[in-house]
Design a protein around this motif. Structure first.
Motif, PDB file in Angstrom:
ATOM      1  N   GLU A 285       0.823  -1.202   0.000  1.00  0.00           N
ATOM      2  CA  GLU A 285       0.000   0.000   0.000  1.00  0.00           C
ATOM      3  C   GLU A 285       0.865   1.262   0.000  1.00  0.00           C
ATOM      4  N   VAL A 286       0.283   2.316  -0.526  1.00  0.00           N
ATOM      5  CA  VAL A 286       0.942   3.629  -0.560  1.00  0.00           C
ATOM      6  C   VAL A 286       0.190   4.559   0.390  1.00  0.00           C
ATOM      7  N   TYR A 287       0.945   5.333   1.168  1.00  0.00           N
ATOM      8  CA  TYR A 287       0.342   6.288   2.094  1.00  0.00           C
ATOM      9  C   TYR A 287       0.908   7.678   1.797  1.00  0.00           C
ATOM     10  N   SER A 288       0.023   8.642   1.577  1.00  0.00           N
ATOM     11  CA  SER A 288       0.481  10.005   1.270  1.00  0.00           C
ATOM     12  C   SER A 288      -0.365  11.014   2.028  1.00  0.00           C
ATOM     13  N   THR A 289       0.254  12.126   2.409  1.00  0.00           N
ATOM     14  CA  THR A 289      -0.485  13.127   3.174  1.00  0.00           C
ATOM     15  C   THR A 289      -1.314  14.029   2.256  1.00  0.00           C
ATOM     16  N   PHE A 290      -2.239  14.749   2.879  1.00  0.00           N
ATOM     17  CA  PHE A 290      -3.253  15.533   2.176  1.00  0.00           C
ATOM     18  C   PHE A 290      -2.661  16.605   1.258  1.00  0.00           C
ATOM     19  N   SER A 291      -1.449  17.079   1.563  1.00  0.00           N
ATOM     20  CA  SER A 291      -0.845  18.142   0.741  1.00  0.00           C
ATOM     21  C   SER A 291      -0.041  17.602  -0.437  1.00  0.00           C
ATOM     22  N   CYS A 292      -0.003  16.283  -0.609  1.00  0.00           N
ATOM     23  CA  CYS A 292       0.761  15.682  -1.718  1.00  0.00           C
ATOM     24  C   CYS A 292      -0.009  15.786  -3.040  1.00  0.00           C
ATOM     25  N   THR A 293       0.737  15.636  -4.121  1.00  0.00           N
ATOM     26  CA  THR A 293       0.151  15.679  -5.458  1.00  0.00           C
ATOM     27  C   THR A 293      -0.943  14.628  -5.663  1.00  0.00           C
ATOM     28  N   SER A 294      -1.972  15.004  -6.406  1.00  0.00           N
ATOM     29  CA  SER A 294      -3.048  14.067  -6.768  1.00  0.00           C
ATOM     30  C   SER A 294      -2.558  12.998  -7.737  1.00  0.00           C
ATOM     31  N   LYS A 295      -1.379  13.219  -8.330  1.00  0.00           N
ATOM     32  CA  LYS A 295      -0.836  12.251  -9.298  1.00  0.00           C
ATOM     33  C   LYS A 295      -0.469  10.929  -8.627  1.00  0.00           C
ATOM     34  N   LYS A 311      -3.939  12.768   7.145  1.00  0.00           N
ATOM     35  CA  LYS A 311      -3.698  14.140   7.582  1.00  0.00           C
ATOM     36  C   LYS A 311      -2.213  14.448   7.443  1.00  0.00           C
ATOM     37  N   ILE A 312      -1.862  15.731   7.534  1.00  0.00           N
ATOM     38  CA  ILE A 312      -0.475  16.146   7.339  1.00  0.00           C
ATOM     39  C   ILE A 312       0.341  15.894   8.603  1.00  0.00           C
ATOM     40  N   GLY A 313       1.479  15.252   8.425  1.00  0.00           N
ATOM     41  CA  GLY A 313       2.330  14.866   9.547  1.00  0.00           C
ATOM     42  C   GLY A 313       2.776  13.426   9.370  1.00  0.00           C
ATOM     43  N   PHE A 314       4.084  13.186   9.487  1.00  0.00           N
ATOM     44  CA  PHE A 314       4.587  11.837   9.243  1.00  0.00           C
ATOM     45  C   PHE A 314       4.047  10.824  10.247  1.00  0.00           C
ATOM     46  N   LYS A 315       3.643  11.296  11.431  1.00  0.00           N
ATOM     47  CA  LYS A 315       3.128  10.366  12.450  1.00  0.00           C
ATOM     48  C   LYS A 315       1.918   9.585  11.929  1.00  0.00           C
ATOM     49  N   TYR A 316       1.131  10.201  11.040  1.00  0.00           N
ATOM     50  CA  TYR A 316      -0.033   9.503  10.475  1.00  0.00           C
ATOM     51  C   TYR A 316       0.398   8.424   9.482  1.00  0.00           C
ATOM     52  N   ILE A 317       1.452   8.705   8.746  1.00  0.00           N
ATOM     53  CA  ILE A 317       2.023   7.706   7.833  1.00  0.00           C
ATOM     54  C   ILE A 317       2.562   6.532   8.646  1.00  0.00           C
ATOM     55  N   CYS A 318       3.335   6.861   9.681  1.00  0.00           N
ATOM     56  CA  CYS A 318       3.939   5.837  10.532  1.00  0.00           C
ATOM     57  C   CYS A 318       2.873   4.947  11.168  1.00  0.00           C
ATOM     58  N   ASP A 319       1.788   5.555  11.631  1.00  0.00           N
ATOM     59  CA  ASP A 319       0.712   4.797  12.272  1.00  0.00           C
ATOM     60  C   ASP A 319       0.166   3.727  11.328  1.00  0.00           C
ATOM     61  N   LEU A 320      -0.014   4.079  10.051  1.00  0.00           N
ATOM     62  CA  LEU A 320      -0.510   3.104   9.071  1.00  0.00           C
ATOM     63  C   LEU A 320       0.522   2.013   8.790  1.00  0.00           C
ATOM     64  N   ILE A 321       1.795   2.407   8.683  1.00  0.00           N
ATOM     65  CA  ILE A 321       2.849   1.421   8.426  1.00  0.00           C
ATOM     66  C   ILE A 321       2.879   0.385   9.546  1.00  0.00           C
ATOM     67  N   VAL A 322       2.791   0.867  10.771  1.00  0.00           N
ATOM     68  CA  VAL A 322       2.946  -0.010  11.947  1.00  0.00           C
ATOM     69  C   VAL A 322       1.665  -0.771  12.275  1.00  0.00           C
ATOM     70  N   GLU A 419     -12.280  19.302  -0.747  1.00  0.00           N
ATOM     71  CA  GLU A 419     -11.954  18.293   0.272  1.00  0.00           C
ATOM     72  C   GLU A 419     -11.394  19.029   1.481  1.00  0.00           C
ATOM     73  N   ASP A 420     -11.723  18.524   2.691  1.00  0.00           N
ATOM     74  CA  ASP A 420     -11.315  19.256   3.894  1.00  0.00           C
ATOM     75  C   ASP A 420     -10.737  18.349   4.983  1.00  0.00           C
ATOM     76  N   MET A 421      -9.982  17.341   4.596  1.00  0.00           N
ATOM     77  CA  MET A 421      -9.395  16.418   5.575  1.00  0.00           C
ATOM     78  C   MET A 421      -8.480  17.136   6.568  1.00  0.00           C
ATOM     79  N   ASP A 422      -7.630  18.007   6.047  1.00  0.00           N
ATOM     80  CA  ASP A 422      -6.663  18.711   6.904  1.00  0.00           C
ATOM     81  C   ASP A 422      -6.294  20.019   6.205  1.00  0.00           C
ATOM     82  N   GLY A 423      -7.176  21.003   6.349  1.00  0.00           N
ATOM     83  CA  GLY A 423      -7.089  22.187   5.512  1.00  0.00           C
ATOM     84  C   GLY A 423      -8.198  22.097   4.472  1.00  0.00           C
ATOM     85  N   PHE A 424      -8.128  22.942   3.454  1.00  0.00           N
ATOM     86  CA  PHE A 424      -9.194  22.995   2.451  1.00  0.00           C
ATOM     87  C   PHE A 424      -8.581  22.937   1.059  1.00  0.00           C
TER      88      PHE A 424
END
Length: 470
Positions: A285-295, A311-322, A419-424
């Motif tokens: 699986e791929v995990y990317s934060t809300f501010s990353c490119t739609s590509k 959401k924005i912050g590496f801790k959210y990426i880490c949580d999914l990995i772990v 979209e408004d997950m973390d910002g707009f």
């Protein structure tokens, strides 16, 4: 005494102002209380990056932890990177890792990061447990590190050797070294310098000597900080195939192609997915934060991979990995923090850079050609950003307008969906977008835009800026 509050990635403060020996003692004591409550035989790996007074604060942390019966694996290296601490935490089966670092912040700052036993950022839950136990004052009688060594509470470990061996076991370094291509590295006076000198002693290296003040510049690997490095690559006239940059604690990456063009994290994430799935045959699986490119979503759709936006912050990426329980491939954020399968669940600038260098060396294609391979699948794009310094009153008004749907268009750009997950994030009819998000740490409003070219993105930013500030 000041109230100590951890931010998105540790506690940071100005040295000798709030970042003092006394305050570090308070935080280390609270860390010890947390470790003793959570683990039967608590232990921690402790080290520091090259910042001013790093060894002093790491030694204080070591002594406080040991005074409370926590076994400390103290880095014997003069300085280490955050990924070295995280890897050491896993290898030593330690309860936690602690590194004295302010990452990419200006030289006046230092900081205190806590890593979990799995070798990635501690959870917000655990950080809260530490924060809640920080005493207002502290009065401890501490012995010397040598005495704690005799007591079996301090053991010195060489984290640099450990990390270099880990790299050598996981990369085809010979393919890179014997490719006939030139390589360059800008350490920004940060913690990656010794490792890269050991791995690639013959490449072009700059800012790779110990300078605890980082020559007065924040060691953040963004284009505006890298003019000297960029010029070196441009003047090489293609002799340098790629330039790698890492930040103060070497967990963030910056990258350049053979023509001296900056390759941002959005493109790096796509290159990693492309290489690991298409070339190496890896899945996950791929995990990317809300501010990353739609590509990223577009490439994952093309390759049949699942992409989860966080959401924005590496801790959210880490949580999914772990914790997701699913196979993982690539995860990262817009600010240069990226993790990949086969390594710790941690940002690591050197590790990510070496994957791209291996990709170039093994395919014989230039970095710009590899980027074009991505464009062939998802289309050309550029993501740009403005940081708007606005009053708190105006910031809140803009956020309120975004929440209540007042922005139905920006000039001639009609908003098709939001979209408004973390910002707009406002998507326009051609799938370009602009995103508005207040900084969690600064009096700043961040505005991002994605469009087919950099010029198009800046045009959107200028239009939106004009409307927001009017």
């Amino acid at each position: 005494m000041i109230k100590i509050k951890f931010g998105t990635d540790g506690w940071r403060a100005i040295i000798a102002d709030d970042f003092t020996v006394e305050n570090v003692k308070r935080v280390a004591y609270a860390t010890a209380l947390w470790l003793k409550k959570e683990f039967k035989e608590p232990s921690a790996v402790v080290g520091n990056d090259p910042r001013f007074a790093g060894p002093l604060f790491a030694d204080v942390t070591t002594r406080v932890l040991a005074s409370q019966g926590v076994k400390v694996f103290r880095a014997e290296d003069a300085f280490v990177s955050t990924p070295m601490i995280s890897l050491g935490t896993v290898r030593k089966n330690a309860s936690a890792g602690i590194i004295i670092t302010a990452s990419h912040n200006p030289p006046a700052y230092n900081g205190y990061k806590i890593k979990a036993s799995y070798g990635g950022p501690a959870t917000p839950d655990d950080i809260e447990k530490v924060e809640s136990q920080i005493p207002d004052t502290i009065d401890l009688t501490l012995k010397s590190i040598a005495d704690y060594q005799k007591d079996g509470l301090v053991e010195f470990v060489n984290l640099e050797d450990m990390y270099v061996a880990h790299v050598e076991n996981n990369f085809d370094l010979e393919a890179i070294r014997t490719s006939g291509l030139g390589w360059a590295y800008d350490a920004m006076y940060g913690a990656g310098m010794n490792v890269m000198e050991r791995l690639f002693p013959d490449i072009t290296r700059i800012h790779s000597d110990h300078n605890p003040g980082f020559a007065g510049q924040a060691p953040e690997p963004i284009q505006r900080n890298l003019k000297e490095f960029e010029d070196i690559i441009k003047m090489s006239e293609g002799e340098i195939a790629s330039g790698l940059v890492t930040d103060g604690d070497a967990d963030r990456i910056g990258l350049y192609d053979q023509d001296g063009n900056f390759v941002d994290s959005h493109h790096i994430l796509l290159l990693l997915i492309h290489y690991m799935y298409k070339v190496k045959g890896m899945k996950g699986e791929v995990y990317s934060t809300f501010s990353c490119t739609s590509k990223i979503q577009k490439l994952c759709d093309a390759y049949g991979l699942k992409n989860t936006v966080t959401k924005i912050g590496f801790k959210y990426i880490c949580d999914l990995i772990v914790n997701s329980g699913n196979p993982f491939l690539v995860g990262g954020e817009e600010s240069g923090g990226i993790a990949v399968a086969g390594h710790i669940p941690e940002r690591d600038g050197i590790w990510i850079g070496l994957i791209i260098w291996e990709f170039i060396a093994k395919t014989g294609r230039s970095l710009s050609e590899l980027v074009q391979e991505i464009y062939d699948v998802v289309g050309k794009f550029a993501v740009e950003r403005y940081d708007l310094h606005v009053t708190e009153e105006l910031k809140q008004q803009i956020i309120s307008n975004s929440k209540t749907g007042k922005y139905t268009s920006f000039g001639s750009l009609k908003v098709a969906r939001t979209e408004d997950m973390d910002g707009f994030k406002f998507f326009f009819e051609d799938e370009s977008w602009v995103m508005i998000r207040p900084s969690g740490t600064e009096p700043v409003l961040r505005v991002y835009a994605e469009a087919p070219t950099s010029a198009d993105s800046f045009k959107i930013l200028d239009t939106v800026k004009g409307i927001l500030l009017s």
